[in-house]
Design a protein around this motif. Structure first.
Motif, mmCIF file in Angstrom:
data_model
loop_
_atom_site.group_PDB
_atom_site.id
_atom_site.type_symbol
_atom_site.label_atom_id
_atom_site.label_comp_id
_atom_site.label_asym_id
_atom_site.label_seq_id
_atom_site.Cartn_x
_atom_site.Cartn_y
_atom_site.Cartn_z
ATOM 1 N N ILE A 135 0.805 -1.251 0.142
ATOM 2 C CA ILE A 135 0.028 -0.138 0.119
ATOM 3 C C ILE A 135 0.839 1.272 -0.178
ATOM 4 O O ILE A 135 1.828 1.269 0.876
ATOM 5 C CB ILE A 135 -1.030 -0.081 1.352
ATOM 6 N N THR A 136 0.415 2.135 -0.917
ATOM 7 C CA THR A 136 1.431 3.569 -0.950
ATOM 8 C C THR A 136 0.412 4.740 -0.438
ATOM 9 O O THR A 136 -0.643 4.455 -0.249
ATOM 10 C CB THR A 136 1.533 3.793 -2.515
ATOM 11 N N VAL A 157 -8.662 -10.986 -1.664
ATOM 12 C CA VAL A 157 -7.700 -10.680 -0.660
ATOM 13 C C VAL A 157 -7.294 -12.239 0.017
ATOM 14 O O VAL A 157 -8.195 -12.633 0.793
ATOM 15 C CB VAL A 157 -7.835 -9.759 0.208
ATOM 16 N N LEU A 158 -6.122 -12.859 -0.121
ATOM 17 C CA LEU A 158 -5.654 -14.163 0.506
ATOM 18 C C LEU A 158 -4.926 -13.933 1.908
ATOM 19 O O LEU A 158 -5.113 -14.468 2.648
ATOM 20 C CB LEU A 158 -4.735 -14.744 -0.289
ATOM 21 N N ALA A 159 -4.197 -12.814 1.921
ATOM 22 C CA ALA A 159 -3.528 -12.550 3.081
ATOM 23 C C ALA A 159 -3.290 -10.920 3.308
ATOM 24 O O ALA A 159 -2.886 -10.404 2.599
ATOM 25 C CB ALA A 159 -2.270 -13.400 3.343
ATOM 26 N N PHE A 160 -2.785 -10.630 4.635
ATOM 27 C CA PHE A 160 -2.620 -9.290 4.981
ATOM 28 C C PHE A 160 -1.448 -9.050 5.890
ATOM 29 O O PHE A 160 -1.455 -9.982 7.087
ATOM 30 C CB PHE A 160 -3.763 -8.703 5.415
ATOM 31 N N GLY A 161 -0.755 -8.075 5.954
ATOM 32 C CA GLY A 161 0.319 -8.015 6.781
ATOM 33 C C GLY A 161 0.695 -6.560 6.889
ATOM 34 O O GLY A 161 0.855 -5.683 5.945
ATOM 35 N N LYS A 162 0.773 -6.271 8.253
ATOM 36 C CA LYS A 162 1.287 -4.722 8.549
ATOM 37 C C LYS A 162 2.790 -4.535 8.393
ATOM 38 O O LYS A 162 3.331 -5.442 7.874
ATOM 39 C CB LYS A 162 0.928 -4.380 10.063
ATOM 40 N N GLY A 179 2.816 1.000 3.353
ATOM 41 C CA GLY A 179 3.749 0.049 3.924
ATOM 42 C C GLY A 179 3.177 -1.384 4.288
ATOM 43 O O GLY A 179 3.881 -2.352 4.384
ATOM 44 N N ASP A 180 1.811 -1.473 4.428
ATOM 45 C CA ASP A 180 0.914 -2.783 4.712
ATOM 46 C C ASP A 180 1.039 -3.592 3.227
ATOM 47 O O ASP A 180 1.097 -2.922 2.265
ATOM 48 C CB ASP A 180 -0.386 -2.551 4.927
ATOM 49 N N ARG A 181 0.895 -4.761 3.477
ATOM 50 C CA ARG A 181 1.132 -5.690 2.374
ATOM 51 C C ARG A 181 -0.065 -6.411 2.163
ATOM 52 O O ARG A 181 -0.555 -7.084 3.324
ATOM 53 C CB ARG A 181 2.327 -6.532 2.319
#
Length: 212
Positions: A135-136, A157-162, A179-181
């Motif tokens: 994420i920008t 969306v399969l996965a999320f990470g801060k 910065g999150d993915r």
């Protein structure tokens, strides 16, 4: 990887030195030709859930898949040339999945060289791709929660990470910040829309990803 996840794994290897090396790594190994039914039976093909025919010999792999299918296994065939996939998908009903490791490795190498904030992880089907997006600050959805995120119908969306945190299953109340993915499964036709939503500059992102 299967063994690390707790699955029971039996390897078939006809090279004695490789078989011994695998045993030293705590694998159960059957020495022999994986295209022979008696060898596969010794390895437990009759009770196995799946058979991965992953050698460097395509004929051996295909023969193993035929035997595995006869015994009711899920079968995975490794091919060694990209154009053969269409042939096997057309004629080999005994094969459940086809993998082409060299192509996946090439995709990874290409994206590593191109860099950028979008990295293709793997082509998993003819019209689908799994991508990792960062994420920008220009992303239209920055500040949204996962539940507020509206992607095209052919994207999930399969996965999320801060930022700098491990990836995990997303929860609805997670906020989406620069910065999150996110790991997204999407049809090729909607990838540009997904990039625009999550990155904000689809033209730049596409160029950096090599026009994937």
């Amino acid at each position: 990887m299967l063994q690390e996840e707790g699955h029971e794994v039996t390897l078939i290897e006809r090279d004695p030195s490789k078989a011994e090396r695998a045993r030293k790594q705590d694998y159960e190994v059957i020495e022999g030709d994986g295209s022979r039914e008696d060898v596969l039976e010794d390895a437990g093909v009759g009770e196995a859930d799946a058979l991965g025919a992953l050698s460097g010999d395509l004929n051996t792999n295909f023969a193993a898949c035929l035997i595995g299918d006869h015994h009711g296994c899920r079968t995975v065939l490794r091919i060694d040339e990209d154009y053969r996939e269409d042939i096997y998908r057309k004629y080999a009903r005994q094969v459940d999945e086809i993998v082409y490791p060299e192509r996946l490795g090439a995709i990874g190498a290409k994206n590593a060289m191109l860099g950028g904030d979008i990295r293709a992880i793997a082509d998993i089907a003819q019209h689908l791709q799994v991508v990792e997006l960062t994420i920008t600050s220009e992303a239209p959805t920055a500040g949204y929660t996962i539940s507020e995120l509206q992607l095209p119908a052919n994207a999930t969306v399969l996965a999320f990470g801060k930022r700098d945190a491990p990836l995990a299953i997303p929860t609805p109340d997670e906020s989406i910040e620069p910065g999150d993915r996110l790991i997204v499964l999407a049809d090729f036709d909607v990838l540009d829309d997904v990039r625009q939503i999550l990155v904000g500059d689809a033209s730049r992102a596409t160029a950096q990803a090599g026009g994937i």
